[in-house]
Design an enzyme around this catalytic site. Structure first.
Site, PDB file in Angstrom:
ATOM      1  N   ASP A  13       8.161  -0.714  13.104  1.00 62.49           N
ATOM      2  CA  ASP A  13       7.603  -1.670  12.140  1.00 62.49           C
ATOM      3  C   ASP A  13       6.726  -1.007  11.074  1.00 62.49           C
ATOM      4  O   ASP A  13       5.779  -1.616  10.567  1.00 62.49           O
ATOM      5  CB  ASP A  13       6.807  -2.770  12.861  1.00 62.49           C
ATOM      6  CG  ASP A  13       7.659  -3.509  13.857  1.00 62.49           C
ATOM      7  OD1 ASP A  13       8.865  -3.675  13.597  1.00 62.49           O
ATOM      8  OD2 ASP A  13       7.121  -3.922  14.905  1.00 62.49           O
ATOM      9  N   LYS A  16      10.084   0.585   7.345  1.00 64.36           N
ATOM     10  CA  LYS A  16      11.269   1.394   7.012  1.00 64.36           C
ATOM     11  C   LYS A  16      12.279   0.605   6.201  1.00 64.36           C
ATOM     12  O   LYS A  16      12.856   1.108   5.244  1.00 64.36           O
ATOM     13  CB  LYS A  16      12.014   1.830   8.283  1.00 64.36           C
ATOM     14  CG  LYS A  16      11.203   2.541   9.295  1.00 64.36           C
ATOM     15  CD  LYS A  16      11.961   2.707  10.596  1.00 64.36           C
ATOM     16  CE  LYS A  16      12.109   1.455  11.425  1.00 64.36           C
ATOM     17  NZ  LYS A  16      10.860   0.934  11.978  1.00 64.36           N
ATOM     18  N   GLY A  40      13.911  -5.120  13.781  1.00 63.44           N
ATOM     19  CA  GLY A  40      13.744  -6.217  12.838  1.00 63.44           C
ATOM     20  C   GLY A  40      13.215  -5.619  11.550  1.00 63.44           C
ATOM     21  O   GLY A  40      12.123  -5.066  11.539  1.00 63.44           O
ATOM     22  N   HIS A  41      14.018  -5.622  10.517  1.00 61.36           N
ATOM     23  CA  HIS A  41      13.653  -4.959   9.262  1.00 61.36           C
ATOM     24  C   HIS A  41      13.541  -6.005   8.150  1.00 61.36           C
ATOM     25  O   HIS A  41      14.522  -6.653   7.813  1.00 61.36           O
ATOM     26  CB  HIS A  41      14.706  -3.892   8.914  1.00 61.36           C
ATOM     27  CG  HIS A  41      14.839  -2.831   9.976  1.00 61.36           C
ATOM     28  ND1 HIS A  41      15.897  -1.982  10.062  1.00 61.36           N
ATOM     29  CD2 HIS A  41      14.012  -2.486  11.002  1.00 61.36           C
ATOM     30  CE1 HIS A  41      15.723  -1.146  11.090  1.00 61.36           C
ATOM     31  NE2 HIS A  41      14.590  -1.449  11.685  1.00 61.36           N
ATOM     32  N   GLN A 218      13.430   1.482  15.161  1.00 65.69           N
ATOM     33  CA  GLN A 218      12.268   1.745  16.035  1.00 65.69           C
ATOM     34  C   GLN A 218      11.405   2.836  15.388  1.00 65.69           C
ATOM     35  O   GLN A 218      11.410   2.947  14.174  1.00 65.69           O
ATOM     36  CB  GLN A 218      12.728   2.144  17.446  1.00 65.69           C
ATOM     37  CG  GLN A 218      13.337   1.011  18.261  1.00 65.69           C
ATOM     38  CD  GLN A 218      14.732   0.613  17.851  1.00 65.69           C
ATOM     39  OE1 GLN A 218      15.610   1.439  17.765  1.00 65.69           O
ATOM     40  NE2 GLN A 218      14.949  -0.677  17.608  1.00 65.69           N
TER      41      GLN A 218
HETATM   42  P1  GDP Z   1      10.433  -2.016   9.877  1.00 65.54           P
HETATM   43  O1  GDP Z   1      10.869  -2.463  11.229  1.00 65.54           O
HETATM   44  O2  GDP Z   1       9.890  -0.627   9.869  1.00 65.54           O
HETATM   45  O3  GDP Z   1      11.467  -2.212   8.812  1.00 65.54           O
HETATM   46  O4  GDP Z   1       9.202  -2.939   9.489  1.00 65.54           O
HETATM   47  P2  GDP Z   1       9.102  -4.547   9.654  1.00 65.54           P
HETATM   48  O5  GDP Z   1       9.880  -5.166   8.544  1.00 65.54           O
HETATM   49  O6  GDP Z   1       9.428  -4.962  11.036  1.00 65.54           O
HETATM   50  O7  GDP Z   1       7.539  -4.768   9.499  1.00 65.54           O
HETATM   51  C1  GDP Z   1       6.869  -4.436   8.333  1.00 65.54           C
HETATM   52  C2  GDP Z   1       6.212  -5.706   7.790  1.00 65.54           C
HETATM   53  O8  GDP Z   1       5.273  -5.349   6.801  1.00 65.54           O
HETATM   54  C3  GDP Z   1       7.205  -6.639   7.093  1.00 65.54           C
HETATM   55  O9  GDP Z   1       6.770  -7.958   7.250  1.00 65.54           O
HETATM   56  C4  GDP Z   1       7.104  -6.210   5.644  1.00 65.54           C
HETATM   57  O10 GDP Z   1       7.455  -7.246   4.727  1.00 65.54           O
HETATM   58  C5  GDP Z   1       5.631  -5.891   5.545  1.00 65.54           C
HETATM   59  N1  GDP Z   1       5.339  -4.849   4.554  1.00 65.54           N
HETATM   60  C6  GDP Z   1       6.059  -3.741   4.242  1.00 65.54           C
HETATM   61  N2  GDP Z   1       5.410  -2.997   3.333  1.00 65.54           N
HETATM   62  C7  GDP Z   1       4.240  -3.630   3.059  1.00 65.54           C
HETATM   63  C8  GDP Z   1       3.135  -3.337   2.211  1.00 65.54           C
HETATM   64  O11 GDP Z   1       3.063  -2.328   1.522  1.00 65.54           O
HETATM   65  N3  GDP Z   1       2.089  -4.230   2.223  1.00 65.54           N
HETATM   66  C9  GDP Z   1       2.117  -5.358   2.987  1.00 65.54           C
HETATM   67  N4  GDP Z   1       1.071  -6.161   2.938  1.00 65.54           N
HETATM   68  N5  GDP Z   1       3.158  -5.670   3.789  1.00 65.54           N
HETATM   69  C10 GDP Z   1       4.204  -4.809   3.835  1.00 65.54           C
HETATM   70  P1  IMO Z   2      11.921  -1.724  14.342  1.00 63.76           P
HETATM   71  O1  IMO Z   2      13.252  -1.062  13.999  1.00 63.76           O
HETATM   72  C1  IMO Z   2       8.645  -2.186  17.170  1.00 63.76           C
HETATM   73  C2  IMO Z   2       9.585  -1.708  21.425  1.00 63.76           C
HETATM   74  C3  IMO Z   2       9.426  -2.956  22.265  1.00 63.76           C
HETATM   75  C4  IMO Z   2       9.017  -2.336  23.581  1.00 63.76           C
HETATM   76  C5  IMO Z   2       9.855  -1.067  23.636  1.00 63.76           C
HETATM   77  C6  IMO Z   2      11.154  -1.200  24.422  1.00 63.76           C
HETATM   78  O2  IMO Z   2      11.785  -3.097  13.814  1.00 63.76           O
HETATM   79  O3  IMO Z   2      10.790  -0.826  14.022  1.00 63.76           O
HETATM   80  P2  IMO Z   2      13.464  -2.420  23.939  1.00 63.76           P
HETATM   81  O4  IMO Z   2      13.783  -3.856  23.697  1.00 63.76           O
HETATM   82  O5  IMO Z   2      13.885  -1.503  22.848  1.00 63.76           O
HETATM   83  O6  IMO Z   2      13.935  -1.942  25.282  1.00 63.76           O
HETATM   84  O7  IMO Z   2      11.844  -2.370  24.011  1.00 63.76           O
HETATM   85  O8  IMO Z   2      10.171  -0.749  22.294  1.00 63.76           O
HETATM   86  N1  IMO Z   2      10.464  -1.852  20.239  1.00 63.76           N
HETATM   87  C7  IMO Z   2      10.019  -1.980  18.988  1.00 63.76           C
HETATM   88  N2  IMO Z   2       8.757  -2.088  18.502  1.00 63.76           N
HETATM   89  N3  IMO Z   2       9.694  -2.166  16.316  1.00 63.76           N
HETATM   90  C8  IMO Z   2      10.960  -2.030  16.772  1.00 63.76           C
HETATM   91  O9  IMO Z   2      12.021  -1.894  15.947  1.00 63.76           O
HETATM   92  C9  IMO Z   2      11.172  -1.967  18.177  1.00 63.76           C
HETATM   93  N4  IMO Z   2      12.258  -1.859  18.957  1.00 63.76           N
HETATM   94  C10 IMO Z   2      11.810  -1.771  20.215  1.00 63.76           C
HETATM   95  O10 IMO Z   2       8.432  -3.806  21.753  1.00 63.76           O
HETATM   96  O11 IMO Z   2       7.666  -1.946  23.528  1.00 63.76           O
HETATM   97 MG    MG Z   3      10.533  -4.046  12.552  1.00 63.41          MG
END
Ligand code: GDP
Ligand code: IMO
Ligand code: MG
Length: 414
Positions: A13, A16, A40-41, A218
């Site tokens: 999270d 990316k 979840g992206h 991840q």
């Molecule tokens: P990923 O799994 O690495 O793609 O990241 P996620 O999308 O799961 O989580 C990142 C969260 O932060 C999302 O809700 C994005 O919309 C938000 N986000 C990303 N970049 C920024 C930023 O520069 N500022 C803020 N406030 N939110 C951001």
């Molecule tokens: P993105 O791509 C954050 C974490 C879970 C748990 C551990 C194992 O959005 O960054 P799993 O279901 O993979 O067996 O869970 O890994 N986890 C993540 N945490 N972002 C993710 O993906 C994750 N994918 C798995 O919360 O701690």
């Molecule tokens: Mg994510």
């Protein structure tokens, strides 16, 4: 042409997805190399918001080919639903291709995931509950079912399925005797138009000089071999995982770009040394909207951890870094940074992260109160924000090529 990698360098999270969305404009192909719908992206472009689980984060770029590599485990129903949602908003999904080597996540994997978590009791990992671990277990145990096996009469996937069920938790197949799994295999069959020979697919494109971007899922510290084991996911999330997840050699890799949040978060259990259990952690969670994209769970929050970051730079061989969510630190009087670990009177590396008697040195830097989401140049950031970035740069020892200051695609400073 060499393929570049963008991957997460903390516990997932990091943002990316939004970085891949931005960089994808310069590529012909964007490929996922590991994980499944545990990812979840989130991508925000103007008023449009997307949360992707399996499809690479380049969907908003019409000309880009999207590839789901052989190192992934794919829940066919989740993917069909995701493709349906994308088509409903006018996105062409015929360019989504799945490697025949990718493994299929079945309902019995989801049940085994839940059962294993129950068995772990207070030591539960806090998985996303998507069956990811059991699907990778079956892959390594050589009893999994791949997209290549669907419709391949000689491999008899249904027999393989029964063998897999027999090896797994006997009670996990539920009282429907594998009926759900059969339905899921039928769903996998509906994805047939997307399935390709994954090795030919990627090598033809490398040979043709296509510009290829490899998207991590991840984060580095969730890697099954090098993360905070056993509190990790079940795949190799580090740069080496891009090679094994796509069937390409290290010589085909160009840049390796690591994405770091300006602070740390983690969802699920396991070590997070810099975690803040006070109102500062609450404030990071609130200001950063730190709730899981997949599960909605609140993310644990803490300061940037330089020990963990240096470890991630080394594991991935980063060539540069991107810092996200700097805007979230606005309004903190002082911003902390974990600079070193100690156990007793000796200094320790990241492998000590889970030690009960771990001590940390925390450096505090002056914060800033000005909103920074409209800054587009690093030079325009408040001096204290620049000093914080400068400190991160010293720690990472690789260039920081960009900083994000808001969720929307254009909210970046260079
Ligand atoms: P990923 O799994 O690495 O793609 O990241 P996620 O999308 O799961 O989580 C990142 C969260 O932060 C999302 O809700 C994005 O919309 C938000 N986000 C990303 N970049 C920024 C930023 O520069 N500022 C803020 N406030 N939110 C951001
Ligand atoms: P993105 O791509 C954050 C974490 C879970 C748990 C551990 C194992 O959005 O960054 P799993 O279901 O993979 O067996 O869970 O890994 N986890 C993540 N945490 N972002 C993710 O993906 C994750 N994918 C798995 O919360 O701690
Ligand atoms: Mg994510």
């Amino acid at each position: 042409m060499k393929a570049d990698i963008i991957l997460g360098c903390q516990w997932g999270d990091e943002g990316k997805g939004r970085i891949v969305d931005l960089y994808a404009a310069d590529y012909d192909v964007v490929a996922r190399f590991g994980g499944g719908d545990n990812a979840g992206h989130s991508i925000v472009v103007g008023s449009q918001e997307l949360a992707l689980r399996i499809v690479p984060s380049a969907v908003m770029h019409p000309g880009v080919e999207l590839f789901i590599g052989g190192g992934t485990v794919v829940n066919p129903q989740t993917l069909l639903d995701e493709l349906g949602r994308l088509e409903a908003i006018g996105i062409d999904t015929s360019r989504v291709k799945i490697s025949d080597r990718a493994h299929i996540v079945l309902p019995h994997h989801v049940m085994r995931d839940a059962a294993a978590e129950r068995e772990r009791g207070s030591a539960a990992i806090g998985t996303t509950g998507r069956g990811i671990g059991p699907a990778y277990v079956d892959r390594v145990a050589r009893s999994g079912i791949r997209f290549a096996d669907i419709g391949n009469a000689t491999l008899r996937p249904f027999d393989k399925l029964r063998a897999g069920l027999a090896q797994g938790d006997k009670g996990a197949q539920g009282d429907k005797g594998g009926q759900d799994d059969r339905e899921m295999l039928e769903a996998a069959g509906r994805l047939a138009p997307h399935v390709v020979d994954g090795v030919e697919y990627i090598h033809e494109r490398l040979y043709d000089g296509k510009r290829i971007l490899l998207e991590g899922a991840q984060g580095t510290l969730l890697d099954v071999g090098y993360g905070t084991y056993p509190y990790v996911t079940s795949s190799h999330t580090i740069a080496g995982g891009a090679c094994t997840g796509l069937g390409i050699g290290p010589g085909s890799i160009g840049r390796v770009i690591g994405v770091f949040k300006a602070y740390c978060t983690r969802v699920g259990a396991g070590p997070l040394p810099s975690e803040l259990h006070d109102e500062r952690g609450e404030k990071l969670r609130r200001q950063g909207g730190e709730f899981g994209t997949v599960t909605g769970r609140p993310r644990r929050c803490g300061w940037f951890d330089a020990v963990a970051a240096r470890y991630a730079v080394a594991l991935n061989g980063l060539t540069s870094a991107i810092v996200t969510k700097l805007d979230v630190l606005t309004g903190f009087e002082r911003v902390g940074l974990v600079t070193s670990y100690r156990v007793g009177d000796r200094s320790a590396g990241f492998s000590a992260a889970g030690e009960p008697d771990l001590q940390m040195d925390v450096e505090e830097l002056p914060g800033w109160s000005e909103p920074i989401s409209d800054c587009r140049r690093i030079a325009d950031l408040p001096a204290t924000a620049r000093a914080y970035l400068q400190r991160l740069q010293e720690v990472l020892k690789v260039p920081i090529e960009m900083v994000s200051v808001g969720r929307e695609r254009s909210q970046l400073a260079r």
